[in-house]
Motif scaffolding. Structure first.
Motif, PDB file in Angstrom:
ATOM      1  N   ARG A 265      77.907  65.835 128.562  1.00 20.01           N
ATOM      2  CA  ARG A 265      77.041  66.702 129.356  1.00 20.01           C
ATOM      3  C   ARG A 265      76.228  67.617 128.464  1.00 20.01           C
ATOM      4  NH1 ARG A 265      81.740  67.007 132.531  1.00 20.01           N
ATOM      5  NH2 ARG A 265      82.245  69.058 131.651  1.00 20.01           N
ATOM      6  N   GLN A 266      76.809  67.990 127.322  1.00 16.27           N
ATOM      7  CA  GLN A 266      76.090  68.866 126.393  1.00 16.27           C
ATOM      8  C   GLN A 266      75.137  68.090 125.483  1.00 16.27           C
ATOM      9  OE1 GLN A 266      79.074  70.969 124.195  1.00 16.27           O
ATOM     10  NE2 GLN A 266      80.160  71.656 126.030  1.00 16.27           N
ATOM     11  N   GLY A 267      75.130  66.749 125.594  1.00 16.40           N
ATOM     12  CA  GLY A 267      74.243  65.944 124.750  1.00 16.40           C
ATOM     13  C   GLY A 267      74.672  65.944 123.296  1.00 16.40           C
ATOM     14  N   HIS A 268      76.002  65.917 123.011  1.00 11.79           N
ATOM     15  CA  HIS A 268      76.512  65.985 121.640  1.00 11.79           C
ATOM     16  C   HIS A 268      76.072  64.765 120.837  1.00 11.79           C
ATOM     17  CE1 HIS A 268      79.170  66.891 118.345  1.00 11.79           C
ATOM     18  NE2 HIS A 268      79.687  65.672 118.433  1.00 11.79           N
ATOM     19  N   LYS A 269      75.529  65.023 119.685  1.00 11.44           N
ATOM     20  CA  LYS A 269      75.097  63.952 118.784  1.00 11.44           C
ATOM     21  C   LYS A 269      75.576  64.261 117.376  1.00 11.44           C
ATOM     22  CE  LYS A 269      70.794  62.907 121.276  1.00 11.44           C
ATOM     23  NZ  LYS A 269      69.328  62.771 121.139  1.00 11.44           N
ATOM     24  N   LEU A 270      75.833  63.174 116.612  1.00 16.79           N
ATOM     25  CA  LEU A 270      76.169  63.358 115.199  1.00 16.79           C
ATOM     26  C   LEU A 270      74.909  63.704 114.423  1.00 16.79           C
ATOM     27  CD1 LEU A 270      78.615  60.394 114.518  1.00 16.79           C
ATOM     28  CD2 LEU A 270      79.181  62.789 114.857  1.00 16.79           C
ATOM     29  N   GLN A 271      75.056  64.579 113.432  1.00 13.82           N
ATOM     30  CA  GLN A 271      73.909  65.012 112.636  1.00 13.82           C
ATOM     31  C   GLN A 271      73.872  64.229 111.318  1.00 13.82           C
ATOM     32  OE1 GLN A 271      74.437  69.252 112.293  1.00 13.82           O
ATOM     33  NE2 GLN A 271      73.311  69.648 114.179  1.00 13.82           N
ATOM     34  N   VAL A 272      72.723  63.579 111.056  1.00 13.61           N
ATOM     35  CA  VAL A 272      72.508  62.797 109.842  1.00 13.61           C
ATOM     36  C   VAL A 272      71.390  63.467 109.045  1.00 13.61           C
ATOM     37  CG1 VAL A 272      71.838  60.576 108.878  1.00 13.61           C
ATOM     38  CG2 VAL A 272      73.278  60.673 110.924  1.00 13.61           C
ATOM     39  N   LEU A 273      71.677  63.807 107.793  1.00 13.96           N
ATOM     40  CA  LEU A 273      70.707  64.473 106.917  1.00 13.96           C
ATOM     41  C   LEU A 273      70.001  63.424 106.057  1.00 13.96           C
ATOM     42  CD1 LEU A 273      69.447  67.035 105.669  1.00 13.96           C
ATOM     43  CD2 LEU A 273      71.397  67.100 104.083  1.00 13.96           C
ATOM     44  N   ILE A 274      68.644  63.383 106.107  1.00 15.40           N
ATOM     45  CA  ILE A 274      67.868  62.484 105.251  1.00 15.40           C
ATOM     46  C   ILE A 274      67.141  63.341 104.217  1.00 15.40           C
ATOM     47  CG2 ILE A 274      67.622  60.613 106.921  1.00 15.40           C
ATOM     48  CD1 ILE A 274      64.951  61.664 107.727  1.00 15.40           C
ATOM     49  N   VAL A 275      67.323  62.976 102.936  1.00 17.10           N
ATOM     50  CA  VAL A 275      66.815  63.809 101.830  1.00 17.10           C
ATOM     51  C   VAL A 275      65.892  62.968 100.957  1.00 17.10           C
ATOM     52  CG1 VAL A 275      67.414  65.342  99.926  1.00 17.10           C
ATOM     53  CG2 VAL A 275      69.012  65.027 101.847  1.00 17.10           C
ATOM     54  N   ASP A 276      64.646  63.377 100.839  1.00 19.95           N
ATOM     55  CA  ASP A 276      63.673  62.685  99.975  1.00 19.95           C
ATOM     56  C   ASP A 276      62.531  63.662  99.687  1.00 19.95           C
ATOM     57  OD1 ASP A 276      61.575  60.837  98.939  1.00 19.95           O
ATOM     58  OD2 ASP A 276      62.983  59.307  99.601  1.00 19.95           O
ATOM     59  N   ASP A 277      62.062  63.689  98.451  1.00 17.04           N
ATOM     60  CA  ASP A 277      60.975  64.613  98.107  1.00 17.04           C
ATOM     61  C   ASP A 277      59.611  64.111  98.558  1.00 17.04           C
ATOM     62  OD1 ASP A 277      59.712  63.514  95.043  1.00 17.04           O
ATOM     63  OD2 ASP A 277      61.469  62.620  96.001  1.00 17.04           O
ATOM     64  N   ARG A 278      59.544  62.851  99.041  1.00 22.29           N
ATOM     65  CA  ARG A 278      58.274  62.294  99.522  1.00 22.29           C
ATOM     66  C   ARG A 278      58.290  62.236 101.046  1.00 22.29           C
ATOM     67  NH1 ARG A 278      55.377  59.638  95.467  1.00 22.29           N
ATOM     68  NH2 ARG A 278      54.313  58.369  97.045  1.00 22.29           N
ATOM     69  N   LEU A 279      57.308  62.877 101.679  1.00 13.60           N
ATOM     70  CA  LEU A 279      57.262  62.957 103.139  1.00 13.60           C
ATOM     71  C   LEU A 279      57.147  61.575 103.760  1.00 13.60           C
ATOM     72  CD1 LEU A 279      57.103  64.633 105.720  1.00 13.60           C
ATOM     73  CD2 LEU A 279      54.620  64.836 105.366  1.00 13.60           C
ATOM     74  N   GLU A 280      56.357  60.683 103.126  1.00 16.06           N
ATOM     75  CA  GLU A 280      56.176  59.356 103.722  1.00 16.06           C
ATOM     76  C   GLU A 280      57.489  58.580 103.798  1.00 16.06           C
ATOM     77  OE1 GLU A 280      54.754  60.524 101.073  1.00 16.06           O
ATOM     78  OE2 GLU A 280      54.556  59.096  99.420  1.00 16.06           O
ATOM     79  N   ASN A 281      58.373  58.782 102.818  1.00 15.27           N
ATOM     80  CA  ASN A 281      59.671  58.110 102.854  1.00 15.27           C
ATOM     81  C   ASN A 281      60.538  58.655 103.981  1.00 15.27           C
ATOM     82  OD1 ASN A 281      58.916  56.609 100.652  1.00 15.27           O
ATOM     83  ND2 ASN A 281      60.002  57.869  99.154  1.00 15.27           N
ATOM     84  N   LEU A 282      60.452  59.979 104.214  1.00 18.10           N
ATOM     85  CA  LEU A 282      61.207  60.573 105.330  1.00 18.10           C
ATOM     86  C   LEU A 282      60.719  60.023 106.661  1.00 18.10           C
ATOM     87  CD1 LEU A 282      61.365  64.294 104.112  1.00 18.10           C
ATOM     88  CD2 LEU A 282      63.243  62.646 104.172  1.00 18.10           C
ATOM     89  N   LEU A 283      59.389  59.873 106.794  1.00 20.58           N
ATOM     90  CA  LEU A 283      58.828  59.348 108.044  1.00 20.58           C
ATOM     91  C   LEU A 283      59.261  57.910 108.282  1.00 20.58           C
ATOM     92  CD1 LEU A 283      55.217  60.828 107.800  1.00 20.58           C
ATOM     93  CD2 LEU A 283      57.093  61.616 109.255  1.00 20.58           C
ATOM     94  N   VAL A 284      59.334  57.105 107.201  1.00 28.63           N
ATOM     95  CA  VAL A 284      59.771  55.711 107.333  1.00 28.63           C
ATOM     96  C   VAL A 284      61.215  55.655 107.816  1.00 28.63           C
ATOM     97  CG1 VAL A 284      60.318  53.603 106.052  1.00 28.63           C
ATOM     98  CG2 VAL A 284      58.159  54.776 105.644  1.00 28.63           C
ATOM     99  N   LEU A 285      62.099  56.488 107.221  1.00 31.42           N
ATOM    100  CA  LEU A 285      63.502  56.505 107.643  1.00 31.42           C
ATOM    101  C   LEU A 285      63.630  56.948 109.096  1.00 31.42           C
ATOM    102  CD1 LEU A 285      65.287  57.968 104.493  1.00 31.42           C
ATOM    103  CD2 LEU A 285      65.586  55.696 105.471  1.00 31.42           C
ATOM    104  N   GLU A 286      62.860  57.955 109.485  1.00 26.07           N
ATOM    105  CA  GLU A 286      62.916  58.419 110.874  1.00 26.07           C
ATOM    106  C   GLU A 286      62.460  57.328 111.834  1.00 26.07           C
ATOM    107  OE1 GLU A 286      62.178  63.213 110.130  1.00 26.07           O
ATOM    108  OE2 GLU A 286      60.535  61.961 110.842  1.00 26.07           O
ATOM    109  N   ALA A 287      61.443  56.549 111.436  1.00 27.15           N
ATOM    110  CA  ALA A 287      60.962  55.462 112.289  1.00 27.15           C
ATOM    111  C   ALA A 287      62.019  54.377 112.436  1.00 27.15           C
ATOM    112  CB  ALA A 287      59.668  54.873 111.702  1.00 27.15           C
ATOM    113  N   ILE A 288      62.714  54.057 111.313  1.00 26.88           N
ATOM    114  CA  ILE A 288      63.753  53.028 111.356  1.00 26.88           C
ATOM    115  C   ILE A 288      64.905  53.448 112.261  1.00 26.88           C
ATOM    116  CG2 ILE A 288      65.511  51.847 109.961  1.00 26.88           C
ATOM    117  CD1 ILE A 288      63.539  51.873 107.637  1.00 26.88           C
ATOM    118  N   LEU A 289      65.283  54.733 112.190  1.00 20.97           N
ATOM    119  CA  LEU A 289      66.464  55.214 112.904  1.00 20.97           C
ATOM    120  C   LEU A 289      66.136  55.806 114.268  1.00 20.97           C
ATOM    121  CD1 LEU A 289      68.189  56.975 109.870  1.00 20.97           C
ATOM    122  CD2 LEU A 289      68.545  54.651 110.709  1.00 20.97           C
TER     123      LEU A 289
END
Length: 722
Positions: free
Chosen positions: A156-180
């Motif tokens: 009911r509270q919408g509990h989700k596991l938190q996954v940290l993605i770390v990369d100094d390049r923004l485009e790589n972070l966007l790619v990982l977010e799109a995949i996941l």
């Protein structure tokens, strides 16, 4: 087995591979290793006892690893056991099939011991609390009630596991977010540096970190080292992701820092999602176990009597819980898969909503029968589907097939089907359960690749023809250049004898004029006449010797010129041909003080292309002059030949500086030269190799070491047939 031991099942048909795995894992604490060599043995072990992990070889006779994994996943009593597939094949489709069959990881042989040990320890640590939970079954009913309330509250509270993605390049972070993006049960948190990642870990309840290795300031290895040195954050799982640090040593270091995986970019989305699902499931199970442990500690004293009265109900709930867990795991892995179940006795299929979406129909348009399913299959694929279904039921094998369906709007969609048949103890079919998923885009991509491949093959053919023409032109240019060099050498060699001829002729002329003057003036004496005759005789001998020498040079040049330009096959004397080449190269050989020796029988003849033989010898001699004797004061070249049956073995040897063994293959490559920009084209030995292997249908080999000269061995037919 001791109560605290952790059983691991190893399955491989090769005993040496089993011994290797046992040696890698043998010193892990509290690990009990059980080994077997076939799928049947593995399934029998699983019937008799519980295992924490299965290490399963893919390529085995009778029943391969994919089939074994599918059967393990289909059995409610074994479906929870994690499986790691092992194989020597790196084929990408095998990896997909492995994850589809239910594996949690896929390792390619040879396997790095540290990597394997880390992965096994992850599942071993999970097994201990799982066994603790099983040993306290009498408390499960009450715990399930409390856990159900807790789970309902979290949902009911919408509990989700938190996954940290770390990369100094923004485009790589966007790619990982799109995949996941489709993993709706996790929350993604970004960090663009090591320091920002450490702050995010302290401020959030992070379950998993996808960590780039190469970052400015603080790299991924340093971040992992700090996290694992801190008792508060040491439990967090880390997966390294990198494009540059793909070296074997870097991967080892990553696992030494405690990483659970090390992935090299570009990464395959399906594999990334599968791995993250697995580790998120592990985290959830760990959280549930921890909660259950707390509940057990509180309730153990006060609820013992109530739990004893609820044993029967508990057993029923446990079976329901296992079935629910199996269904939930399959649905999580399937993501975009449609699940179906067919009851053989009633000939009725049950589809999930995703299957109806794939077929583009509503529930009222499908009555659940096999015949109703076949109506939506493409007419050209119906017979193949029927045959595959009959074979699966008859031979007790999986129902795996690709087929097309026709949607109500007339469009065609490609589907992949994986089905598993269940039988009773008498071998009768009970049911079949499986999944469907859309492979239309893959099929279209395959067709595009096929067309691109055809176009590429045509372009390669055209470019090859152009290259062949260009190489022929280069060959001719090199031959003409070689002939030009011979002309220059012959011209230089002719200067001396022709000069001597002119000198002798002018000397004779002067002596005769003096003789005539003495005769006219009646001053000629007998001694003067005798002296003049002797001098004229000496001058005539000098003139004749130099005339013969000039004739020999001109004849040698004429022979080579004819052979180089005529390109005709004929019978010729090999010794004479070699001598012609040495004669025309005389000036070049004298300039570096090189002596020559010919060891060829005078009667040895060949029926072949003399021009090509001369070109080969000329290129070898020039190679020795330019490279072999570079920096040396003089040297020697020996050319020998003898006939053995229908072959002629020719040896060319010099005592120059030699060629290092690591360069033996390169010297025959086009445009390879150590004199680039200094007059070397890099085509001399390439032309030699092509003439021998091509036109002359022979072979060439090289024996040489640095400082020990060269020995080229040529083997060509004595009579060349067209």
């Amino acid at each position: 087995m001791a109560a605290h031991s952790i059983p691991i099942l190893l399955v491989d048909d090769e005993l040496k591979d089993l011994f290797t795995l046992e040696s890698m894992l043998g010193d892990l604490d509290q690990l009990e290793i059980v080994s077997c060599t076939s799928g049947d043995q593995a399934l029998r072990h699983l019937k008799n006892r519980e295992f924490a992990l299965i290490l399963l070889d893919v390529h085995m006779p009778k029943m391969n690893g994919f089939e074994i994994a599918t059967q393990i996943r289909a059995n409610p009593l074994t479906s929870h056991i994690p499986i790691i597939l092992l194989t020597a094949s790196s084929r990408e489709d095998f990896q997909f099939q492995g994850y589809e069959s239910g594996a949690v990881d896929y390792l390619i042989k040879p396997i790095e011991p540290l990597m394997l040990r880390n992965k096994v320890e992850v599942f071993a640590k999970l097994y201990r609390p799982q066994q603790t939970l099983l040993n306290n079954n009498q408390y499960m009913t009450h715990v399930e009630e409390l856990l159900a309330k807790r789970t309902s509250s979290l949902e009911r509270q919408g509990h989700k596991l938190q996954v940290l993605i770390v990369d100094d390049r923004l485009e790589n972070l966007l790619v990982l977010e799109a995949i996941l993006e489709e993993l709706t049960d996790i929350t993604l948190i970004r960090a663009t540096s090591g320091q920002e990642a450490l702050s995010a870990v302290l401020q959030n309840d992070i379950s998993l970190i996808l960590l780039d290795v190469q970052m400015p300031g603080m790299d991924g290895f340093e971040v992992a080292k700090r996290l694992h040195s801190n008792a508060v954050t040491s439990h967090i799982s880390i997966i390294f992701i990198t494009a540059g640090m793909s070296q074997y040593s870097a991967q080892l270091y990553g696992y030494e820092l405690g990483a659970i995986d090390y992935m090299i970019k570009p990464i395959e989305p399906t594999i990334v999602k599968s791995k993250i699902r697995v580790f998120c499931d592990l985290c959830r199970q760990r959280d549930i176990i921890q909660q259950q442990k707390k509940f057990l500690e509180v309730l153990s004293a006060s609820r013992a009597a109530a739990l004893q009265h609820a044993t029967a109900e508990l057993n029923e709930n446990l079976e329901r819980y296992k079935h629910l867990a199996e269904t939930q795991e399959l649905a999580t892995r399937a993501a975009e898969l449609g699940i179906w179940d067919w009851n053989a006795a009633s000939n009725h299929q049950v589809w999930t909503d995703r299957v109806y979406e794939l077929f583009g129909i509503g529930r009222d348009q499908f009555d659940g029968t096999t015949e109703s399913w076949l109506r939506y299959v493409h007419p050209e694929d119906q017979s193949r589907c029927k045959t595959a279904l009959k074979l699966a039921l008859k031979n007790q094998q999986n129902f795996n097939i690709e087929f097309r369906i026709v949607l109500p709007d007339g469009s065609v969609r490609h589907l992949k089907n994986h089905g598993m048949v269940s039988f009773d103890e008498h071998g009768n079919v009970q049911r079949m359960t499986g999944v469907n998923y859309d492979i239309t885009e893959r099929k279209h991509a395959e067709e595009e690749i096929f067309q691109l491949t055809k176009n590429l093959e045509q372009r390669v053919k055209e470019k090859t023809e152009q290259l062949s023409l260009a190489m022929e032109q280069i060959f001719e240019s090199e031959k003409l250049a070689s002939l030009g060099g011979i002309v220059a050498g012959v011209s230089h060699e002719l200067n001396t004898p022709i000069g001597n001829i002119v000198l002798a002729a002018s000397t004779i002329q002067e002596m005769l004029m003096t003789l005539f003057e003495n005769i006219e003036q009646k001053k000629l004496t007998l001694s003067q006449l005798q002296h003049t005759i002797a001098d004229c005789n000496s001058a005539s001998e000098l003139l004749l010797r130099n005339a013969n020498r000039s004739k020999k040079l001109i004849e040698s040049f004429k022979n080579i010129a004819i052979n180089q330009t005529s390109k005709s096959k004929r019978l010729f004397n090999l010794r004479q041909t070699v001598n012609d080449v040495l004669t025309t190269q005389g000036a070049a050989l004298k300039s570096v003080k090189v002596r020559t020796e010919v060891r060829i029988a005078a009667e040895l003849t060949l029926d072949s292309y003399p021009g090509d033989i001369e070109q080969i010898l000329t290129n070898l001699i020039l190679n020795s002059i330019r490279h072999g004797f570079d920096g040396k004061d003089g040297g020697q070249i020996m050319i020998g030949a003898e006939r053995q049956n229908d072959k002629v073995h020719i040896s060319y040897q010099d005592n120059g500086i030699g060629i290092a063994p690591e360069l033996h293959r390169k010297i025959f490559e086009p445009f390879y030269t150590t004199k680039f920009g200094q007059g070397g084209s890099g085509l001399g030995l390439f032309i030699v190799h092509n003439l021998i292997r091509g036109t002359l249908k022979g072979d060439i080999s090289l024996e040489s070491e640095s400082g020990k000269g060269v020995l080229f061995r040529l083997i060509i037919p004595a009579v060349l047939t067209n």
